[in-house]
Design a protein around this motif. Structure first.
Motif, PDB file in Angstrom:
ATOM      1  N   ASN A   1     -17.460 -39.209 -28.678  1.00  0.00           N
ATOM      2  CA  ASN A   1     -16.626 -39.712 -27.590  1.00  0.00           C
ATOM      3  C   ASN A   1     -15.808 -40.918 -28.065  1.00  0.00           C
ATOM      4  O   ASN A   1     -16.083 -42.054 -27.696  1.00  0.00           O
ATOM      5  CB  ASN A   1     -17.512 -40.097 -26.399  1.00  0.00           C
TER       6      ASN A   1
ATOM      7  N   ARG B   1     -13.637 -43.422 -27.870  1.00  0.00           N
ATOM      8  CA  ARG B   1     -12.878 -44.041 -26.777  1.00  0.00           C
ATOM      9  C   ARG B   1     -11.602 -44.728 -27.244  1.00  0.00           C
ATOM     10  O   ARG B   1     -10.660 -44.874 -26.486  1.00  0.00           O
ATOM     11  CB  ARG B   1     -13.739 -45.076 -26.049  1.00  0.00           C
TER      12      ARG B   1
ATOM     13  N   THR C   1     -17.774 -31.576 -26.336  1.00  0.00           N
ATOM     14  CA  THR C   1     -18.197 -32.975 -26.498  1.00  0.00           C
ATOM     15  C   THR C   1     -17.848 -33.754 -25.223  1.00  0.00           C
ATOM     16  O   THR C   1     -17.038 -33.284 -24.416  1.00  0.00           O
ATOM     17  CB  THR C   1     -17.445 -33.645 -27.667  1.00  0.00           C
TER      18      THR C   1
ATOM     19  N   TYR D   1     -15.948 -36.081 -25.108  1.00  0.00           N
ATOM     20  CA  TYR D   1     -14.526 -36.420 -25.231  1.00  0.00           C
ATOM     21  C   TYR D   1     -13.633 -35.305 -24.688  1.00  0.00           C
ATOM     22  O   TYR D   1     -12.599 -35.565 -24.062  1.00  0.00           O
ATOM     23  CB  TYR D   1     -14.189 -36.706 -26.711  1.00  0.00           C
TER      24      TYR D   1
ATOM     25  N   LYS E   1     -11.067 -33.543 -25.077  1.00  0.00           N
ATOM     26  CA  LYS E   1      -9.641 -33.269 -25.346  1.00  0.00           C
ATOM     27  C   LYS E   1      -9.384 -32.755 -26.770  1.00  0.00           C
ATOM     28  O   LYS E   1     -10.105 -33.074 -27.698  1.00  0.00           O
ATOM     29  CB  LYS E   1      -8.815 -34.538 -25.098  1.00  0.00           C
TER      30      LYS E   1
ATOM     31  N   ASN F   1     -15.422 -44.221 -33.207  1.00  0.00           N
ATOM     32  CA  ASN F   1     -14.659 -44.597 -32.012  1.00  0.00           C
ATOM     33  C   ASN F   1     -13.185 -44.285 -32.152  1.00  0.00           C
ATOM     34  O   ASN F   1     -12.411 -44.517 -31.222  1.00  0.00           O
ATOM     35  CB  ASN F   1     -14.813 -46.101 -31.737  1.00  0.00           C
TER      36      ASN F   1
END
Ligand code: JFZ
Length: 500
Positions: A116, A118, A162, A164, A166, A363
Protein backbone atom coordinates in the motif's frame (compact mmCIF):
# COMPACT_ATOMS: atom_id res chain seq x y z
CA UNK A 1 26.44 -18.75 7.63
CA UNK A 2 29.39 -17.86 5.48
CA UNK A 3 29.33 -21.29 3.85
CA UNK A 4 25.76 -20.73 2.84
CA UNK A 5 26.41 -17.37 1.32
CA UNK A 6 29.27 -18.83 -0.67
CA UNK A 7 27.26 -21.83 -1.81
CA UNK A 8 24.40 -19.61 -2.90
CA UNK A 9 26.82 -17.32 -4.64
CA UNK A 10 28.35 -20.17 -6.56
CA UNK A 11 24.98 -21.60 -7.41
CA UNK A 12 23.96 -18.32 -8.95
CA UNK A 13 27.26 -17.94 -10.70
CA UNK A 14 27.01 -21.39 -12.23
CA UNK A 15 23.44 -20.75 -13.25
CA UNK A 16 24.55 -17.58 -15.03
CA UNK A 17 27.52 -19.24 -16.68
CA UNK A 18 25.50 -22.18 -17.84
CA UNK A 19 22.81 -20.04 -19.37
CA UNK A 20 24.84 -17.30 -20.90
CA UNK A 21 28.13 -18.23 -22.39
CA UNK A 22 30.20 -15.30 -21.10
CA UNK A 23 32.24 -15.38 -24.31
CA UNK A 24 29.74 -13.12 -26.03
CA UNK A 25 30.44 -10.40 -23.52
CA UNK A 26 34.17 -10.68 -22.99
CA UNK A 27 35.67 -9.91 -26.36
CA UNK A 28 35.12 -9.51 -30.05
CA UNK A 29 32.38 -11.77 -31.39
CA UNK A 30 33.44 -15.13 -32.62
CA UNK A 31 31.88 -16.00 -35.93
CA UNK A 32 31.03 -19.67 -36.38
CA UNK A 33 33.24 -21.58 -38.82
CA UNK A 34 30.37 -23.39 -40.46
CA UNK A 35 26.90 -22.00 -40.92
CA UNK A 36 23.80 -23.84 -39.81
CA UNK A 37 20.43 -23.91 -41.45
CA UNK A 38 18.38 -21.89 -38.97
CA UNK A 39 14.59 -21.62 -39.04
CA UNK A 40 14.17 -19.61 -35.87
CA UNK A 41 16.69 -16.85 -36.38
CA UNK A 42 16.17 -13.07 -36.32
CA UNK A 43 12.73 -11.72 -37.24
CA UNK A 44 13.59 -8.05 -37.66
CA UNK A 45 16.37 -6.87 -39.97
CA UNK A 46 19.74 -6.05 -38.47
CA UNK A 47 20.18 -2.32 -37.80
CA UNK A 48 16.56 -1.27 -38.15
CA UNK A 49 16.33 2.23 -39.61
CA UNK A 50 12.76 3.14 -38.56
CA UNK A 51 11.90 6.11 -36.35
CA UNK A 52 11.62 4.03 -33.18
CA UNK A 53 15.11 2.57 -33.50
CA UNK A 54 16.51 5.98 -34.44
CA UNK A 55 15.00 7.34 -31.25
CA UNK A 56 16.53 4.43 -29.31
CA UNK A 57 19.99 5.32 -30.62
CA UNK A 58 19.61 8.87 -29.34
CA UNK A 59 18.18 8.10 -25.90
CA UNK A 60 21.63 8.28 -24.35
CA UNK A 61 20.46 8.03 -20.77
CA UNK A 62 17.68 5.93 -19.31
CA UNK A 63 16.16 5.03 -15.98
CA UNK A 64 15.39 1.51 -14.81
CA UNK A 65 12.95 1.05 -11.94
CA UNK A 66 12.70 -2.19 -10.00
CA UNK A 67 9.60 -2.05 -7.87
CA UNK A 68 7.52 -4.84 -6.46
CA UNK A 69 6.70 -6.69 -3.26
CA UNK A 70 10.42 -7.02 -2.48
CA UNK A 71 10.40 -3.28 -1.75
CA UNK A 72 8.55 -4.04 1.50
CA UNK A 73 11.29 -6.14 3.18
CA UNK A 74 14.10 -4.12 1.57
CA UNK A 75 16.49 -7.09 1.82
CA UNK A 76 15.84 -7.78 5.51
CA UNK A 77 13.18 -9.21 7.75
CA UNK A 78 12.72 -8.53 11.47
CA UNK A 79 16.10 -6.88 11.51
CA UNK A 80 17.90 -9.87 9.98
CA UNK A 81 19.70 -9.17 6.75
CA UNK A 82 18.85 -11.59 3.96
CA UNK A 83 21.60 -13.96 2.91
CA UNK A 84 24.19 -12.30 5.11
CA UNK A 85 23.62 -8.98 3.38
CA UNK A 86 24.22 -10.43 -0.05
CA UNK A 87 22.88 -8.10 -2.67
CA UNK A 88 20.01 -8.55 -5.11
CA UNK A 89 17.22 -7.63 -2.71
CA UNK A 90 14.66 -8.40 -5.42
CA UNK A 91 15.74 -12.03 -4.98
CA UNK A 92 14.84 -12.07 -1.27
CA UNK A 93 12.13 -14.65 -1.81
CA UNK A 94 14.85 -17.20 -2.53
CA UNK A 95 16.35 -16.66 0.95
CA UNK A 96 17.06 -20.04 2.48
CA UNK A 97 19.29 -21.68 5.09
CA UNK A 98 19.52 -21.11 8.85
CA UNK A 99 19.17 -17.29 8.74
CA UNK A 100 15.95 -17.38 6.73
CA UNK A 101 12.74 -16.72 8.70
CA UNK A 102 10.53 -19.74 9.24
CA UNK A 103 8.10 -20.29 6.35
CA UNK A 104 9.76 -17.41 4.55
CA UNK A 105 8.36 -18.15 1.10
CA UNK A 106 4.87 -18.25 2.49
CA UNK A 107 5.46 -14.95 4.25
CA UNK A 108 6.80 -13.45 1.06
CA UNK A 109 3.93 -14.68 -1.06
CA UNK A 110 1.56 -12.93 1.33
CA UNK A 111 3.32 -9.58 1.26
CA UNK A 112 0.84 -8.43 -1.36
CA UNK A 113 -1.73 -8.10 1.43
CA UNK A 114 0.34 -5.22 2.80
CA UNK A 115 1.32 -3.52 -0.43
CA UNK A 116 0.00 0.00 0.00
CA UNK A 117 2.50 2.60 -1.17
CA UNK A 118 0.80 5.73 0.11
CA UNK A 119 3.45 8.09 -1.18
CA UNK A 120 3.67 6.61 -4.66
CA UNK A 121 3.40 9.39 -7.21
CA UNK A 122 4.35 8.41 -10.75
CA UNK A 123 4.33 12.06 -11.81
CA UNK A 124 6.99 12.82 -9.21
CA UNK A 125 9.11 9.92 -10.43
CA UNK A 126 8.79 11.09 -14.00
CA UNK A 127 9.79 14.62 -13.04
CA UNK A 128 12.87 13.27 -11.34
CA UNK A 129 13.76 11.17 -14.39
CA UNK A 130 13.22 14.18 -16.61
CA UNK A 131 15.47 16.30 -14.42
CA UNK A 132 18.11 13.57 -14.63
CA UNK A 133 17.98 13.75 -18.42
CA UNK A 134 16.53 10.27 -19.00
CA UNK A 135 14.91 9.86 -22.38
CA UNK A 136 13.55 6.39 -21.75
CA UNK A 137 12.71 4.22 -18.81
CA UNK A 138 12.22 0.54 -18.10
CA UNK A 139 9.67 -0.50 -15.49
CA UNK A 140 9.25 -3.90 -13.83
CA UNK A 141 5.71 -5.02 -14.57
CA UNK A 142 6.41 -8.44 -13.06
CA UNK A 143 9.62 -9.78 -11.57
CA UNK A 144 10.62 -13.40 -10.84
CA UNK A 145 8.19 -13.55 -7.88
CA UNK A 146 5.34 -13.48 -10.42
CA UNK A 147 3.50 -10.54 -8.85
CA UNK A 148 1.94 -8.31 -11.52
CA UNK A 149 1.85 -4.56 -10.94
CA UNK A 150 -1.03 -4.26 -13.37
CA UNK A 151 -4.50 -5.78 -12.92
CA UNK A 152 -3.88 -8.75 -15.21
CA UNK A 153 -6.87 -10.92 -16.05
CA UNK A 154 -4.67 -13.97 -16.19
CA UNK A 155 -3.54 -14.28 -12.58
CA UNK A 156 -4.93 -13.28 -9.22
CA UNK A 157 -1.49 -12.47 -7.96
CA UNK A 158 -1.69 -8.84 -8.99
CA UNK A 159 -2.00 -5.26 -7.83
CA UNK A 160 -5.81 -5.26 -7.72
CA UNK A 161 -5.68 -7.72 -4.81
CA UNK A 162 -3.56 -5.42 -2.65
CA UNK A 163 -4.89 -2.68 -0.35
CA UNK A 164 -3.52 -0.23 -2.90
CA UNK A 165 -5.63 -1.69 -5.74
CA UNK A 166 -4.79 0.86 -8.47
CA UNK A 167 -2.93 -0.01 -11.67
CA UNK A 168 0.71 0.94 -11.05
CA UNK A 169 1.87 0.20 -14.59
CA UNK A 170 -0.73 2.52 -16.07
CA UNK A 171 0.30 5.37 -13.80
CA UNK A 172 3.95 4.91 -14.70
CA UNK A 173 3.28 4.62 -18.44
CA UNK A 174 1.02 7.68 -18.43
CA UNK A 175 3.25 9.88 -16.28
CA UNK A 176 6.47 9.14 -18.13
CA UNK A 177 4.84 9.36 -21.54
CA UNK A 178 3.38 12.74 -20.59
CA UNK A 179 6.86 13.86 -19.51
CA UNK A 180 8.20 12.91 -22.94
CA UNK A 181 10.08 9.85 -21.69
CA UNK A 182 9.65 6.64 -23.67
CA UNK A 183 8.57 3.59 -21.68
CA UNK A 184 9.82 0.02 -21.97
CA UNK A 185 8.24 -2.70 -19.89
CA UNK A 186 10.40 -5.20 -18.04
CA UNK A 187 8.81 -8.65 -17.94
CA UNK A 188 10.19 -11.75 -16.26
CA UNK A 189 9.10 -14.93 -17.98
CA UNK A 190 10.37 -17.13 -15.17
CA UNK A 191 8.03 -17.29 -12.19
CA UNK A 192 9.08 -18.79 -8.87
CA UNK A 193 5.66 -19.53 -7.51
CA UNK A 194 3.66 -20.56 -10.55
CA UNK A 195 2.83 -24.29 -10.37
CA UNK A 196 2.71 -24.42 -14.16
CA UNK A 197 6.25 -23.16 -14.49
CA UNK A 198 9.14 -25.55 -14.66
CA UNK A 199 12.78 -24.86 -15.27
CA UNK A 200 13.81 -28.02 -17.11
CA UNK A 201 12.47 -28.83 -20.53
CA UNK A 202 9.08 -30.57 -20.23
CA UNK A 203 9.27 -34.29 -20.91
CA UNK A 204 6.23 -36.19 -19.75
CA UNK A 205 2.81 -35.46 -21.25
CA UNK A 206 1.80 -33.99 -17.90
CA UNK A 207 4.77 -31.62 -17.92
CA UNK A 208 4.01 -30.60 -21.48
CA UNK A 209 0.44 -29.84 -20.56
CA UNK A 210 1.53 -27.76 -17.62
CA UNK A 211 4.18 -25.84 -19.47
CA UNK A 212 1.94 -25.24 -22.49
CA UNK A 213 -0.49 -23.68 -20.08
CA UNK A 214 2.30 -21.49 -18.78
CA UNK A 215 3.25 -20.45 -22.32
CA UNK A 216 -0.33 -19.47 -23.10
CA UNK A 217 -0.47 -17.52 -19.86
CA UNK A 218 2.74 -15.69 -20.78
CA UNK A 219 1.37 -14.90 -24.23
CA UNK A 220 -1.88 -13.64 -22.74
CA UNK A 221 -0.08 -11.35 -20.33
CA UNK A 222 2.16 -9.93 -23.02
CA UNK A 223 -0.71 -9.29 -25.41
CA UNK A 224 -2.53 -7.71 -22.51
CA UNK A 225 0.41 -5.38 -21.82
CA UNK A 226 0.74 -4.18 -25.42
CA UNK A 227 -3.04 -3.74 -25.60
CA UNK A 228 -3.45 -1.93 -22.28
CA UNK A 229 -0.44 0.33 -22.71
CA UNK A 230 -0.21 1.14 -26.41
CA UNK A 231 2.20 4.03 -25.77
CA UNK A 232 5.07 1.71 -24.82
CA UNK A 233 8.09 1.56 -27.11
CA UNK A 234 9.61 -1.72 -26.07
CA UNK A 235 9.61 -4.86 -23.96
CA UNK A 236 12.61 -5.73 -21.79
CA UNK A 237 12.64 -9.45 -21.14
CA UNK A 238 14.25 -11.32 -18.31
CA UNK A 239 14.19 -14.81 -16.83
CA UNK A 240 14.43 -16.46 -20.23
CA UNK A 241 17.42 -18.67 -19.52
CA UNK A 242 15.77 -21.88 -18.36
CA UNK A 243 15.75 -25.03 -20.47
CA UNK A 244 11.94 -24.99 -20.51
CA UNK A 245 11.75 -21.62 -22.26
CA UNK A 246 14.65 -22.54 -24.52
CA UNK A 247 12.82 -25.66 -25.64
CA UNK A 248 9.82 -23.52 -26.67
CA UNK A 249 11.63 -21.83 -29.59
CA UNK A 250 8.77 -22.44 -32.00
CA UNK A 251 6.29 -20.81 -29.62
CA UNK A 252 8.54 -17.86 -28.79
CA UNK A 253 9.33 -17.22 -32.46
CA UNK A 254 5.63 -16.99 -33.27
CA UNK A 255 5.00 -14.90 -30.19
CA UNK A 256 7.67 -12.39 -31.15
CA UNK A 257 6.04 -12.08 -34.59
CA UNK A 258 2.63 -11.68 -33.05
CA UNK A 259 3.78 -8.97 -30.62
CA UNK A 260 5.46 -7.07 -33.42
CA UNK A 261 2.35 -7.28 -35.58
CA UNK A 262 0.14 -6.07 -32.75
CA UNK A 263 2.53 -3.27 -31.90
CA UNK A 264 4.40 -1.97 -34.95
CA UNK A 265 7.77 -0.46 -34.14
CA UNK A 266 8.09 -2.41 -30.89
CA UNK A 267 11.66 -2.78 -29.71
CA UNK A 268 12.71 -6.10 -28.23
CA UNK A 269 16.21 -6.84 -27.01
CA UNK A 270 18.25 -9.99 -27.47
CA UNK A 271 17.13 -11.61 -24.22
CA UNK A 272 13.73 -12.78 -25.34
CA UNK A 273 14.30 -16.00 -27.20
CA UNK A 274 16.75 -18.43 -28.72
CA UNK A 275 17.06 -20.41 -31.93
CA UNK A 276 16.27 -24.13 -32.30
CA UNK A 277 19.82 -25.01 -31.22
CA UNK A 278 19.45 -23.17 -27.93
CA UNK A 279 21.63 -20.20 -28.93
CA UNK A 280 20.58 -17.12 -26.98
CA UNK A 281 21.17 -13.41 -27.73
CA UNK A 282 22.85 -14.41 -31.00
CA UNK A 283 21.68 -17.27 -33.14
CA UNK A 284 23.96 -20.18 -34.02
CA UNK A 285 25.23 -18.25 -37.04
CA UNK A 286 26.12 -15.27 -34.89
CA UNK A 287 23.24 -13.02 -35.91
CA UNK A 288 21.70 -10.80 -33.25
CA UNK A 289 18.31 -12.06 -32.02
CA UNK A 290 16.21 -8.97 -31.45
CA UNK A 291 16.86 -5.31 -32.05
CA UNK A 292 19.75 -4.62 -29.71
CA UNK A 293 22.29 -6.38 -27.51
CA UNK A 294 20.70 -6.85 -24.13
CA UNK A 295 23.53 -8.59 -22.32
CA UNK A 296 25.43 -5.56 -21.06
CA UNK A 297 24.24 -5.89 -17.52
CA UNK A 298 26.56 -4.26 -15.00
CA UNK A 299 29.23 -4.58 -17.64
CA UNK A 300 30.39 -2.77 -20.74
CA UNK A 301 32.21 -3.69 -23.91
CA UNK A 302 35.98 -3.40 -23.64
CA UNK A 303 36.10 -1.66 -26.98
CA UNK A 304 33.81 -0.53 -29.75
CA UNK A 305 34.74 -3.34 -32.13
CA UNK A 306 33.34 -5.95 -29.73
CA UNK A 307 29.89 -4.71 -30.74
CA UNK A 308 29.99 -5.41 -34.44
CA UNK A 309 27.96 -2.25 -34.99
CA UNK A 310 25.00 -3.54 -32.95
CA UNK A 311 22.82 -1.27 -30.88
CA UNK A 312 22.98 -1.89 -27.14
CA UNK A 313 22.24 -0.60 -23.70
CA UNK A 314 23.99 -1.04 -20.40
CA UNK A 315 21.84 -1.42 -17.30
CA UNK A 316 23.55 -0.44 -14.07
CA UNK A 317 22.93 -0.52 -10.34
CA UNK A 318 24.14 2.09 -7.85
CA UNK A 319 25.17 -0.58 -5.31
CA UNK A 320 27.50 -3.31 -6.62
CA UNK A 321 24.48 -5.50 -7.40
CA UNK A 322 20.88 -5.39 -6.28
CA UNK A 323 18.03 -3.81 -8.15
CA UNK A 324 15.18 -3.67 -5.67
CA UNK A 325 15.01 -1.44 -2.59
CA UNK A 326 17.63 -2.29 -0.01
CA UNK A 327 17.13 -0.63 3.39
CA UNK A 328 20.73 -0.78 4.44
CA UNK A 329 23.36 0.59 2.11
CA UNK A 330 26.05 0.75 4.78
CA UNK A 331 29.10 -1.43 4.32
CA UNK A 332 28.81 -1.62 0.54
CA UNK A 333 30.33 0.60 -2.10
CA UNK A 334 27.72 2.69 -3.84
CA UNK A 335 28.65 4.37 -7.09
CA UNK A 336 29.17 8.11 -7.04
CA UNK A 337 27.79 10.60 -9.54
CA UNK A 338 31.28 10.79 -11.05
CA UNK A 339 31.46 6.99 -11.38
CA UNK A 340 28.13 7.03 -13.18
CA UNK A 341 28.96 9.93 -15.48
CA UNK A 342 32.13 8.11 -16.48
CA UNK A 343 30.09 5.01 -17.32
CA UNK A 344 27.51 7.08 -19.18
CA UNK A 345 30.12 8.65 -21.44
CA UNK A 346 31.98 5.37 -21.89
CA UNK A 347 28.73 3.87 -23.17
CA UNK A 348 27.98 6.86 -25.39
CA UNK A 349 31.44 6.74 -26.94
CA UNK A 350 30.52 3.24 -28.12
CA UNK A 351 26.93 4.12 -29.18
CA UNK A 352 25.28 2.51 -26.16
CA UNK A 353 22.56 3.83 -23.89
CA UNK A 354 23.26 3.96 -20.18
CA UNK A 355 20.33 2.95 -17.98
CA UNK A 356 20.58 3.67 -14.28
CA UNK A 357 18.51 1.62 -11.86
CA UNK A 358 16.39 2.98 -9.04
CA UNK A 359 14.73 0.88 -6.35
CA UNK A 360 11.92 2.81 -4.63
CA UNK A 361 10.84 1.72 -1.14
CA UNK A 362 7.57 0.13 -0.09
CA UNK A 363 5.90 3.52 0.29
CA UNK A 364 6.80 4.56 -3.23
CA UNK A 365 9.66 6.87 -2.31
CA UNK A 366 12.97 7.00 -4.06
CA UNK A 367 15.79 6.95 -1.54
CA UNK A 368 17.54 10.27 -0.80
CA UNK A 369 20.81 9.02 -2.32
CA UNK A 370 18.99 8.28 -5.58
CA UNK A 371 17.37 11.73 -5.54
CA UNK A 372 20.75 13.35 -5.11
CA UNK A 373 22.43 11.30 -7.85
CA UNK A 374 19.57 11.99 -10.25
CA UNK A 375 19.76 15.73 -9.76
CA UNK A 376 23.57 15.84 -9.91
CA UNK A 377 23.63 13.78 -13.08
CA UNK A 378 20.89 15.92 -14.56
CA UNK A 379 22.78 19.10 -13.88
CA UNK A 380 25.85 17.76 -15.66
CA UNK A 381 23.95 16.22 -18.54
CA UNK A 382 22.04 19.44 -19.17
CA UNK A 383 25.26 21.42 -19.45
CA UNK A 384 26.83 18.88 -21.74
CA UNK A 385 23.82 17.60 -23.65
CA UNK A 386 25.31 17.69 -27.18
CA UNK A 387 28.05 15.28 -26.07
CA UNK A 388 25.51 12.88 -24.57
CA UNK A 389 22.56 12.77 -26.97
CA UNK A 390 22.45 12.35 -30.73
CA UNK A 391 26.22 12.23 -31.05
CA UNK A 392 27.87 8.95 -31.96
CA UNK A 393 31.07 6.95 -31.73
CA UNK A 394 34.15 8.61 -33.21
CA UNK A 395 36.69 6.56 -35.13
CA UNK A 396 39.59 8.62 -33.82
CA UNK A 397 42.24 6.83 -31.76
CA UNK A 398 41.00 6.54 -28.16
CA UNK A 399 42.05 9.30 -25.79
CA UNK A 400 43.44 8.64 -22.34
CA UNK A 401 41.79 11.84 -21.12
CA UNK A 402 38.30 10.49 -21.49
CA UNK A 403 35.79 9.68 -24.21
CA UNK A 404 34.97 11.00 -27.65
CA UNK A 405 31.55 11.39 -29.18
CA UNK A 406 30.94 13.03 -32.53
CA UNK A 407 28.25 14.69 -34.62
CA UNK A 408 28.41 16.58 -37.92
CA UNK A 409 32.07 17.54 -37.88
CA UNK A 410 31.95 18.37 -34.20
CA UNK A 411 33.92 16.25 -31.81
CA UNK A 412 33.22 16.13 -28.09
CA UNK A 413 35.92 15.08 -25.69
CA UNK A 414 34.63 14.44 -22.19
CA UNK A 415 37.68 14.84 -19.99
CA UNK A 416 37.80 12.68 -16.90
CA UNK A 417 41.58 12.65 -16.63
CA UNK A 418 42.85 16.19 -16.98
CA UNK A 419 46.45 16.45 -18.21
CA UNK A 420 48.74 17.99 -15.57
CA UNK A 421 50.28 20.38 -18.11
CA UNK A 422 46.82 21.55 -19.19
CA UNK A 423 47.45 20.54 -22.79
CA UNK A 424 44.98 18.06 -24.19
CA UNK A 425 46.81 16.45 -27.09
CA UNK A 426 44.52 14.88 -29.67
CA UNK A 427 45.91 12.21 -31.99
CA UNK A 428 44.58 12.50 -35.55
CA UNK A 429 45.51 10.03 -38.27
CA UNK A 430 47.77 11.73 -40.81
CA UNK A 431 45.41 10.57 -43.53
CA UNK A 432 42.46 12.37 -41.93
CA UNK A 433 40.76 15.04 -44.05
CA UNK A 434 39.35 16.67 -40.93
CA UNK A 435 41.39 17.97 -38.06
CA UNK A 436 40.66 20.11 -34.98
CA UNK A 437 40.38 23.74 -36.05
CA UNK A 438 38.58 25.25 -33.06
CA UNK A 439 37.77 24.36 -29.48
CA UNK A 440 35.48 25.63 -26.76
CA UNK A 441 34.42 24.50 -23.33
CA UNK A 442 30.94 23.13 -23.78
CA UNK A 443 29.75 24.24 -20.36
CA UNK A 444 30.43 27.96 -20.84
CA UNK A 445 31.35 28.42 -24.49
CA UNK A 446 34.72 29.97 -23.78
CA UNK A 447 37.24 29.54 -26.58
CA UNK A 448 40.39 27.45 -26.24
CA UNK A 449 43.61 27.72 -28.19
CA UNK A 450 44.28 24.93 -30.71
CA UNK A 451 47.80 24.30 -32.01
CA UNK A 452 49.19 21.76 -34.41
CA UNK A 453 51.98 19.78 -32.81
CA UNK A 454 53.93 17.65 -35.22
CA UNK A 455 56.07 15.88 -32.71
CA UNK A 456 57.85 13.94 -35.44
CA UNK A 457 57.74 10.40 -34.14
CA UNK A 458 59.13 8.16 -36.84
CA UNK A 459 56.57 5.76 -38.34
CA UNK A 460 53.78 7.46 -36.38
CA UNK A 461 50.48 7.21 -38.25
CA UNK A 462 49.11 10.15 -36.29
CA UNK A 463 49.68 13.82 -36.07
CA UNK A 464 48.68 15.86 -33.02
CA UNK A 465 46.59 18.84 -32.12
CA UNK A 466 47.03 20.51 -28.77
CA UNK A 467 44.16 22.17 -26.98
CA UNK A 468 45.23 24.49 -24.23
CA UNK A 469 43.21 24.57 -21.03
CA UNK A 470 43.45 27.76 -19.00
CA UNK A 471 44.87 27.01 -15.56
CA UNK A 472 42.17 29.27 -14.17
CA UNK A 473 39.50 26.91 -15.47
CA UNK A 474 38.74 24.52 -12.64
CA UNK A 475 35.88 22.04 -12.33
CA UNK A 476 34.63 19.60 -9.75
CA UNK A 477 33.53 17.08 -12.34
CA UNK A 478 34.42 15.96 -15.81
CA UNK A 479 34.08 18.59 -18.51
CA UNK A 480 33.56 18.51 -22.25
CA UNK A 481 35.72 20.15 -24.90
CA UNK A 482 33.77 20.90 -28.05
CA UNK A 483 36.15 20.55 -30.96
CA UNK A 484 35.29 21.89 -34.40
CA UNK A 485 36.73 19.78 -37.22
CA UNK A 486 37.73 21.19 -40.58
CA UNK A 487 40.24 20.97 -43.37
CA UNK A 488 43.85 21.11 -42.17
CA UNK A 489 45.66 24.39 -42.64
CA UNK A 490 48.29 24.52 -45.39
CA UNK A 491 50.29 21.37 -45.20
CA UNK A 492 53.60 21.91 -43.45
CA UNK A 493 56.67 20.95 -45.48
CA UNK A 494 57.29 17.31 -44.96
CA UNK A 495 60.19 16.45 -42.80
CA UNK A 496 62.79 14.53 -44.71
CA UNK A 497 62.50 10.82 -44.06
CA UNK A 498 65.68 9.29 -42.81
CA UNK A 499 67.01 6.26 -44.69
CA UNK A 500 67.84 3.22 -42.68
C1 JFZ B 1 18.21 -10.28 -13.83
C2 JFZ B 1 17.37 -10.46 -12.59
O1 JFZ B 1 17.59 -11.74 -12.05
C3 JFZ B 1 17.72 -9.37 -11.61
O2 JFZ B 1 16.95 -9.50 -10.45
C4 JFZ B 1 17.47 -8.02 -12.23
O3 JFZ B 1 16.09 -7.87 -12.54
C5 JFZ B 1 18.29 -7.89 -13.49
C6 JFZ B 1 17.99 -6.62 -14.25
O4 JFZ B 1 18.05 -8.99 -14.38
O5 JFZ B 1 19.53 -10.62 -13.52
C7 JFZ B 1 20.43 -10.88 -14.48
C8 JFZ B 1 20.05 -11.34 -15.71
C9 JFZ B 1 21.02 -11.54 -16.70
C10 JFZ B 1 22.34 -11.29 -16.42
C11 JFZ B 1 22.73 -10.85 -15.19
C12 JFZ B 1 21.76 -10.66 -14.20
N1 JFZ B 1 23.29 -11.45 -17.42
O6 JFZ B 1 22.94 -11.77 -18.57
O7 JFZ B 1 24.49 -11.23 -17.20
Amino acid sequence: MKGITIRLGFGLLFAMLAVNSPAQWTGAKKKPQTLKDIKYGPITPAHRTDAQMSAFRNYGLGQFIHWGLYAIPGNEWNGVSARGGAAASEWIRSWGGPTAPKDWKKTYDNLYRQFNPRQFDAVKWAQQAKAMGARYMIFTTKHHDGFALWPTRYSDYNISKTPYKKDVVKQVVDAYTAAGIDVFLYFSVLEWNNPDYLSKAPQTPEEHKRFDRFLQYTRNQLLELVTNYPQIKGLWFDGTWDASWKSAYDFTYKLEKELREKHPGLIIGSRFRNDEFGARHFDSNGRLLGDYEQGWERKMPGSFDWLDGNDWDCVMTIPPNGWGYMKDWSGIYTKTTDDLLEMLMRCRSMNGNFVLNFGPDGNGNMRPEEDRIASEMGEWVKQNAPAVYESRHSDLPASGYGYFTEKDSVLYLTVFNRPVNNIARIAIPRSSKQVPVSATLLQNGSGLEVKHADIGLDLDKNTYYDIVLPASFQTERAFVIRIGLGAPAKKADRLMDAKM
